[in-house]
Design an enzyme around this catalytic site. Structure first.
Site, PDB file in Angstrom:
ATOM      1  CG  ASP A   5      22.504  62.262  53.960  1.00 49.34           C
ATOM      2  OD1 ASP A   5      22.332  62.934  54.980  1.00 49.34           O
ATOM      3  OD2 ASP A   5      21.660  62.180  53.038  1.00 49.34           O
ATOM      4  CD  GLU A  62      17.196  61.325  59.569  1.00 48.60           C
ATOM      5  OE1 GLU A  62      16.264  60.961  58.853  1.00 48.60           O
ATOM      6  OE2 GLU A  62      17.620  62.496  59.542  1.00 48.60           O
TER       7      GLU A  62
END
Ligand code: FUB
Length: 369
Positions: A63, A270
């Site tokens: 991420d 997301e």
């Protein structure tokens, strides 16, 4: 020869991890097509080589939210580790408990791990699962924004501050008021205003906030209804609270209609990110169970945004997450895959150059060739 054998081994493990995760999927009917997409992804990847190498191999990282502060590149990733928790659709196996900041003197340089920047035990309200963070610089201070579940197992977004971009960061005593769900991305506009984008479905709990209050039950729109939207709020000058209400960020199709919940290769799942290029706003995100990073363009930070296409095709592993950053006049995509471990929850961050076409659209990146 040796590296080819290792690649094959890693690929086989990846296929195993993906299949294992898909087989845990208790949302089978709602996400029909997931299995076939997974099979296609892994089958394609099996014969192909990665276009880039992990930036760091001493710890697992994922991420990546990248920023340039004072001419140096800083990457704010999740710090994956083996918690020994079985995989499920809520992402319980992503049980991260601290953050490390990576730094690079140049885009082709070595990435340095600067050690623990924030530990879950130093966040008074935190329960478990420190997921994808982001960072910003304002007020002569570095801010780390992070999602973590509180002690009642509800995700909120916290802020922590430091005088250094690599920390250590000191957490605020409470989550940012009005935040929920996860994956914050903080964007600075040219006028100096900051906005936070956030949200994520399934394990990210966005589907539990449809009434404006947390309801511990998953309520998804029907496939022919508008998809759940990511959220946006303007930051106050103090950077640890919102100026006004949290709003829906509407992503629409080419006809100006909101993307539908059943449109699983385009709808928001997301991993929000916002950047600006040639005066246009680009909102990019992951489609989750169909594994793409896609983008939509708009004329202001609030939207609406119009879906434009794929930034990054599926990577090895289940999750796909990214950031898009300008470094010395060129644009880069930071992303992750599971090249080092072959396991869904033990990822490694990477970077590759990103190119715009003359009309401002983005050329799709294939992570393996
Ligand atoms: O790293 C945990 C979660 O996986 C992130 O918050 C999501 O975006 C996905 O990458």
């Amino acid at each position: 020869m040796i590296s080819i054998s290792i690649n094959k081994l890693v690929l086989s493990l990846t296929i195993f991890a993906c299949v294992a995760f898909a087989s845990c999927n208790n949302e089978g009917e709602k996400t029909a097509g997931n299995d076939s997409t997974e099979a296609k992804t892994t089958a394609l990847a099996d014969t192909l080589k990665p276009i880039s190498e992990p930036l760091i191999s001493t710890i697992y990282t994922a991420d990546p939210s990248a920023h340039v502060f004072n001419g140096k590149i800083y990457i704010y990733p999740s710090h994956d580790y083996e918690a020994g928790i079985p995989q499920d659709d809520l992402g319980s196996h992503f049980a991260m408990k601290d953050y490390h900041v990576l730094s690079m003197d140049s885009i082709t340089g070595k990435a340095t791990d600067n050690g623990v920047a924030l530990d879950i035990k130093d966040v008074p309200w935190a329960g478990r699962q420190m997921w994808a963070p982001d960072a910003a610089f304002a007020n002569n201070t570095y801010y780390l924004y992070f999602p973590v579940k509180d002690k009642k197992d509800v995700f909120h977004i916290g802020a922590a501050t430091s005088s250094s971009p690599v920390g250590p960061f000191k957490a605020e005593p409470n989550p940012i008021a009005g935040t929920y769900s996860m994956d914050p991305a903080v964007f600075k506009d040219d006028d100096g205003s900051y906005y936070m984008y956030f949200g994520g479905i399934w394990g990210g709990q966005l589907q539990r906030w449809s009434t404006g209050k947390y309801v511990a039950k998953d309520e998804y729109p029907a496939d022919d209804q508008p998809a759940l939207t990511p959220k946006v709020a303007k930051m106050n000058k103090n950077m640890v609270s919102f100026d006004g209400k949290v709003k829906d960020l509407v992503i629409q199709d080419e006809n100006g209609k909101p993307l539908l919940a059943g449109d699983s290769t385009r709808r928001f799942f997301e991993a929000s990110w916002m950047h600006k290029y040639n005066g246009k706003y680009y909102f990019s995100y992951s489609t989750g169970n169909t594994h793409y990073i896609v983008y939509a363009m708009g004329d202001n930070p609030w939207g609406p945004f119009t879906y434009k296409g794929v930034v990054l095709n599926p990577v090895r592993g289940w999750t796909n997450h990214h950031s898009i950053v300008e470094v010395n006049g060129k644009w880069y995509l930071f992303y992750h895959d599971v090249q080092l471990s072959g396991q869904t929850h033990l990822r490694n961050v990477k970077v590759t150059e990103l190119h715009y076409r003359p009309d401002g659209t983005i050329e799709t990146i294939d992570p393996y060739k």
